[in-house]
Design a protein around this motif. Structure first.
Motif, PDB file in Angstrom:
ATOM      1  N   UNK A   1       3.824   0.554  -7.597  1.00 22.51           N
ATOM      2  CA  UNK A   1       2.902  -0.458  -7.824  1.00 22.51           C
ATOM      3  C   UNK A   1       2.847  -1.799  -7.600  1.00 22.51           C
ATOM      4  N   UNK A   2       2.670  -2.044  -5.526  1.00 26.61           N
ATOM      5  CA  UNK A   2       2.935  -3.751  -5.491  1.00 26.61           C
ATOM      6  C   UNK A   2       1.954  -4.071  -4.991  1.00 26.61           C
ATOM      7  N   UNK A   3       2.175  -5.888  -6.023  1.00 30.52           N
ATOM      8  CA  UNK A   3       1.115  -6.756  -6.386  1.00 30.52           C
ATOM      9  C   UNK A   3       1.906  -8.510  -4.863  1.00 30.52           C
ATOM     10  N   UNK A   4       0.516  -8.542  -4.855  1.00 32.31           N
ATOM     11  CA  UNK A   4       0.400  -9.212  -4.390  1.00 32.31           C
ATOM     12  C   UNK A   4      -0.389 -10.687  -4.167  1.00 32.31           C
ATOM     13  N   UNK A   5      -0.176 -11.725  -4.544  1.00 29.42           N
ATOM     14  CA  UNK A   5      -1.550 -13.092  -4.557  1.00 29.42           C
ATOM     15  C   UNK A   5      -1.408 -13.227  -5.985  1.00 29.42           C
ATOM     16  N   UNK A   6      -2.826 -14.414  -5.940  1.00 27.30           N
ATOM     17  CA  UNK A   6      -3.116 -14.582  -7.264  1.00 27.30           C
ATOM     18  C   UNK A   6      -2.933 -13.517  -9.210  1.00 27.30           C
ATOM     19  N   UNK A   7      -2.201 -14.312  -9.414  1.00 27.34           N
ATOM     20  CA  UNK A   7      -2.095 -12.579 -10.596  1.00 27.34           C
ATOM     21  C   UNK A   7      -2.119 -13.562 -12.376  1.00 27.34           C
ATOM     22  N   UNK A   8      -3.260 -12.813 -13.095  1.00 17.81           N
ATOM     23  CA  UNK A   8      -3.112 -13.742 -13.744  1.00 17.81           C
ATOM     24  C   UNK A   8      -3.244 -12.906 -15.026  1.00 17.81           C
ATOM     25  N   UNK A   9      -2.318 -12.512 -16.605  1.00 17.38           N
ATOM     26  CA  UNK A   9      -2.756 -11.709 -17.313  1.00 17.38           C
ATOM     27  C   UNK A   9      -3.365 -11.154 -17.769  1.00 17.38           C
ATOM     28  N   UNK A  10      -4.869 -11.461 -17.571  1.00 20.41           N
ATOM     29  CA  UNK A  10      -5.781  -9.918 -17.580  1.00 20.41           C
ATOM     30  C   UNK A  10      -5.787  -9.527 -16.288  1.00 20.41           C
ATOM     31  N   UNK A  11      -5.471  -9.302 -15.473  1.00 20.51           N
ATOM     32  CA  UNK A  11      -4.567  -8.619 -14.014  1.00 20.51           C
ATOM     33  C   UNK A  11      -3.768  -7.439 -14.866  1.00 20.51           C
ATOM     34  N   UNK A  12      -2.710  -8.486 -15.095  1.00 19.65           N
ATOM     35  CA  UNK A  12      -1.545  -7.945 -15.805  1.00 19.65           C
ATOM     36  C   UNK A  12      -1.792  -6.895 -16.274  1.00 19.65           C
ATOM     37  N   UNK A  13      -3.208  -7.111 -17.704  1.00 20.14           N
ATOM     38  CA  UNK A  13      -3.243  -5.813 -18.845  1.00 20.14           C
ATOM     39  C   UNK A  13      -3.314  -4.308 -17.681  1.00 20.14           C
ATOM     40  N   UNK A  14      -3.748  -4.474 -17.045  1.00 22.60           N
ATOM     41  CA  UNK A  14      -3.656  -3.075 -15.765  1.00 22.60           C
ATOM     42  C   UNK A  14      -2.624  -2.128 -15.504  1.00 22.60           C
ATOM     43  N   UNK A  15      -1.419  -2.987 -15.565  1.00 19.69           N
ATOM     44  CA  UNK A  15      -0.167  -2.781 -15.225  1.00 19.69           C
ATOM     45  C   UNK A  15      -0.361  -1.815 -17.181  1.00 19.69           C
ATOM     46  N   UNK A  16      -0.357  -2.005 -17.926  1.00 16.72           N
ATOM     47  CA  UNK A  16      -0.443  -1.320 -19.550  1.00 16.72           C
ATOM     48  C   UNK A  16      -1.063   0.238 -19.271  1.00 16.72           C
ATOM     49  N   UNK A  17      -1.908   0.203 -17.913  1.00 14.44           N
ATOM     50  CA  UNK A  17      -2.885   1.449 -18.106  1.00 14.44           C
ATOM     51  C   UNK A  17      -2.435   2.445 -16.727  1.00 14.44           C
ATOM     52  N   UNK A  18      -0.774   2.041 -16.992  1.00 16.60           N
ATOM     53  CA  UNK A  18      -0.375   3.662 -16.493  1.00 16.60           C
ATOM     54  C   UNK A  18      -0.384   4.913 -16.346  1.00 16.60           C
ATOM     55  N   UNK A  19      -1.033   5.587 -14.961  1.00 14.32           N
ATOM     56  CA  UNK A  19      -1.817   6.762 -14.694  1.00 14.32           C
ATOM     57  C   UNK A  19      -1.332   7.913 -16.148  1.00 14.32           C
ATOM     58  N   UNK A  20      -1.143   8.309 -17.129  1.00  9.57           N
ATOM     59  CA  UNK A  20      -0.297   9.012 -17.920  1.00  9.57           C
ATOM     60  C   UNK A  20      -1.361   9.661 -18.679  1.00  9.57           C
ATOM     61  N   UNK A  21      -1.410  11.157 -19.517  1.00 14.05           N
ATOM     62  CA  UNK A  21      -2.775  11.447 -19.875  1.00 14.05           C
ATOM     63  C   UNK A  21      -2.305  11.419 -22.281  1.00 14.05           C
ATOM     64  N   UNK A  22      -2.869  11.467 -22.438  1.00 11.28           N
ATOM     65  CA  UNK A  22      -2.924  11.429 -23.665  1.00 11.28           C
ATOM     66  C   UNK A  22      -1.614  13.072 -24.236  1.00 11.28           C
ATOM     67  N   UNK A  23      -1.299  13.614 -23.999  1.00 13.12           N
ATOM     68  CA  UNK A  23      -0.075  14.219 -24.205  1.00 13.12           C
ATOM     69  C   UNK A  23       0.814  14.840 -23.872  1.00 13.12           C
ATOM     70  N   UNK A  24       0.723  13.299 -22.685  1.00 12.46           N
ATOM     71  CA  UNK A  24       2.530  13.092 -21.960  1.00 12.46           C
ATOM     72  C   UNK A  24       2.314  13.598 -20.711  1.00 12.46           C
ATOM     73  N   UNK A  25       1.683  14.238 -20.777  1.00 15.36           N
ATOM     74  CA  UNK A  25       1.960  15.831 -19.856  1.00 15.36           C
ATOM     75  C   UNK A  25       1.791  15.497 -18.191  1.00 15.36           C
ATOM     76  N   UNK A  26       1.738  14.389 -17.895  1.00 10.93           N
ATOM     77  CA  UNK A  26       1.584  13.004 -16.364  1.00 10.93           C
ATOM     78  C   UNK A  26       3.650  13.710 -15.350  1.00 10.93           C
ATOM     79  N   UNK A  27       3.061  14.132 -14.848  1.00  5.84           N
ATOM     80  CA  UNK A  27       4.503  14.401 -13.545  1.00  5.84           C
ATOM     81  C   UNK A  27       4.796  13.575 -13.504  1.00  5.84           C
TER      82      UNK A  27
END
Length: 129
Positions: free
Chosen positions: A16-42
């Motif tokens: 995830x390569x970020x650039x520009x002005x960034x707020x806490x609301x923007x950072x909340x997206x980092x916590x939504x990394x693409x993993x599944x509920x079963x934690x079976x993501x490759x």
């Protein structure tokens, strides 16, 4: 609003390569990394590159991000997250996140170079030796 470019490299590392002005609301997206509920993501590790951002985040706001990561700890169990940062205020915010989020079920480390981050992510975990 920041620009965030996502890619998965040949090692299966999510970048995830970020650039520009960034707020806490923007950072909340980092916590939504693409993993599944079963934690079976490759995908089991990620690099977030903050070297080109301008944070509009107060140190006191770091708790919001920690709490977001704590919401579903099973989703990230066993993950490794490398953060690239160079500016002192960025390093400070990431370090504060590490200390406040010690009970998050993933490893988080701070790096200045891509090479060091990739090396750490690919290093066998103690249970894999």
């Amino acid at each position: 609003m920041p620009s965030v470019v996502h890619k998965i490299d040949k090692h299966g590392i999510l970048w995830q390569v970020w650039s520009g002005e960034t707020t806490m609301e923007d950072l909340m997206g980092v916590a939504s990394l693409p993993v599944t509920e079963e934690n079976d993501s490759p995908i089991r590790c990620a690099i977030t590159d903050f070297r080109q951002v301008n944070f509009s985040v107060a140190p006191a706001e770091v708790w919001k991000l920690v709490e977001k990561f704590q919401e579903a700890p099973e989703r990230r169990r066993g993950w490794r997250w490398a953060v690239l940062a160079e500016q002192p205020d960025h390093v400070g915010l990431v370090t504060l996140f590490q200390h406040r989020g010690q009970d998050i079920t993933m490893e988080v480390e701070l790096f200045a170079t891509e090479e060091a981050a990739v090396e750490w992510l690919l290093r066998p975990r103690p249970s894999e030796d």
